[in-house]
Design a protein around this motif. Structure first.
Motif, PDB file in Angstrom:
ATOM      1  N   ALA A   1       0.821  -1.212   0.000  1.00 52.87           N
ATOM      2  CA  ALA A   1       0.000   0.000   0.000  1.00 52.87           C
ATOM      3  C   ALA A   1       0.855   1.263   0.000  1.00 52.87           C
ATOM      4  N   SER A   2       2.109   1.128   0.401  1.00 49.93           N
ATOM      5  CA  SER A   2       2.987   2.289   0.545  1.00 49.93           C
ATOM      6  C   SER A   2       3.943   2.473  -0.628  1.00 49.93           C
TER       7      SER A   2
ATOM      8  N   LEU B   1      12.303   3.888  -5.320  1.00 49.27           N
ATOM      9  CA  LEU B   1      11.770   3.611  -3.978  1.00 49.27           C
ATOM     10  C   LEU B   1      12.499   2.425  -3.355  1.00 49.27           C
ATOM     11  N   GLU B   2      12.654   1.370  -4.129  1.00 51.31           N
ATOM     12  CA  GLU B   2      13.301   0.161  -3.618  1.00 51.31           C
ATOM     13  C   GLU B   2      14.774   0.402  -3.316  1.00 51.31           C
ATOM     14  N   TYR B   3      15.448   1.160  -4.160  1.00 52.53           N
ATOM     15  CA  TYR B   3      16.864   1.473  -3.915  1.00 52.53           C
ATOM     16  C   TYR B   3      17.034   2.250  -2.615  1.00 52.53           C
TER      17      TYR B   3
ATOM     18  N   MET C   1      17.738   0.965   4.975  1.00 44.75           N
ATOM     19  CA  MET C   1      17.657  -0.209   5.851  1.00 44.75           C
ATOM     20  C   MET C   1      19.052  -0.751   6.187  1.00 44.75           C
ATOM     21  N   GLY C   2      20.068  -0.322   5.440  1.00 50.79           N
ATOM     22  CA  GLY C   2      21.403  -0.850   5.643  1.00 50.79           C
ATOM     23  C   GLY C   2      21.601  -2.160   4.910  1.00 50.79           C
TER      24      GLY C   2
ATOM     25  N   PHE D   1      10.073   3.489   2.844  1.00 48.74           N
ATOM     26  CA  PHE D   1      11.108   3.048   3.782  1.00 48.74           C
ATOM     27  C   PHE D   1      10.492   2.702   5.134  1.00 48.74           C
ATOM     28  N   PHE D   2       9.667   3.592   5.679  1.00 48.09           N
ATOM     29  CA  PHE D   2       9.055   3.331   6.989  1.00 48.09           C
ATOM     30  C   PHE D   2       8.205   2.068   6.941  1.00 48.09           C
ATOM     31  N   ALA D   3       7.434   1.879   5.872  1.00 51.24           N
ATOM     32  CA  ALA D   3       6.583   0.696   5.739  1.00 51.24           C
ATOM     33  C   ALA D   3       7.425  -0.574   5.721  1.00 51.24           C
ATOM     34  N   THR D   4       8.514  -0.555   4.973  1.00 47.73           N
ATOM     35  CA  THR D   4       9.401  -1.718   4.911  1.00 47.73           C
ATOM     36  C   THR D   4      10.013  -1.994   6.276  1.00 47.73           C
TER      37      THR D   4
END
Length: 178
Positions: free
Chosen positions: A17-18, A30-32, A38-39, A143-146
Motif C-alpha cells: 500500500a505504501s 523507492l526500492e533502492y 535499511m542498511g 522506507f518506513f513501511a518496509t
C-alpha cells in the motif's frame, strides 16, 4: 507554502500500500532508497541509476547504524513488550565531538525518530519528522513501511497503524528552504 505541526495516521502501512510511484520516484528508486536506508546491500549500478540530490540528499540518508538500531528495537520489544524505549533515533551528528551547524544538511536529517510499540497485538509506529517535502514523502513512507513490516515479521506480530508527526510540511523543496 509550509504547513506546521501536521499529524496524520496511515492505517494500512503495508509495503504494497505504501509503494506509490511518482515521476521523481519510480518503483526502482523507492526500492533502492529503502535498501540503502535499511542498511541492506545494493549494487553500484542501482546507486548510479537512482541516486539523485533531488531525491533527498544527505537529509534523507538514515542508514548510519540502522541494522543495529533495528536489532535493538526487536530485542527491546521481545524482552519488554510494553516498553516505551523501542526507538530508532536518527543521529544529529555522526561524531560525538561534532558541533551543531544548521547549514550541514547531513546533520539536519528530516526524520528525527521512529518510536515502535506493541498495542492490541500489533506493531505500531510513530515517526517524528522535522521536515517533510511532499515530493519526497513517498520515499520516506516506503522506507518506513518496509522497516515496520521487517520488525513486525521478526516479532511475529501483525503490522498496525503508523502515525506521522511532521513539524514542517512543504509542497515543493525548490520553493522553500526545507
Amino acid at each position: 507554502f509550509v504547513l506546521r505541526n501536521f499529524v496524520g495516521v496511515i492505517e494500512d502501512i503495508s509495503v504494497s500500500a505504501s509503494a506509490v510511484e511518482t515521476e521523481l520516484f519510480p518503483l526502482g528508486a523507492l526500492e533502492y532508497y529503502t535498501k540503502k536506508n535499511m542498511g541492506w546491500e545494493y549494487s553500484k549500478e542501482e546507486a548510479d541509476k537512482w541516486q539523485l540530490a533531488e531525491r533527498g540528499g544527505a537529509q534523507g540518508d538514515y542508514r548510519e547504524g540502522m541494522p543495529e538500531k533495528i536489532a535493538n528495537v526487536i530485542d527491546c520489544l521481545t524482552t519488554e513488550p510494553l516498553s516505551k524505549r523501542a526507538i530508532i533515533p536518527i543521529p544529529f551528528a555522526t561524531e560525538p565531538s561534532s558541533t551543531a551547524d544548521w547549514k550541514d544538511q547531513g546533520q539536519n536529517k528530516c526524520c528525527r525518530e521512529l518510536h515502535f510499540y506493541l498495542e492490541d497485538g500489533k506493531l505500531k509506529c510513530t515517526g517524528i519528522v522535522r521536515m517533510q517535502n511532499a515530493n519526497i514523502f513517498v520515499k520516506n513512507i516506503h522506507f518506513f513501511a518496509t522497516l515496520i513490516e521487517h520488525v513486525a515479521d521478526k516479532l511475529n506480530v501483525e503490522v498496525g497503524e503508523y502515525t506521522h508527526w511532521i513539524t514542517n510540511l512543504c509542497h515543493d523543496r525548490s520553493a522553500t528552504s526545507c
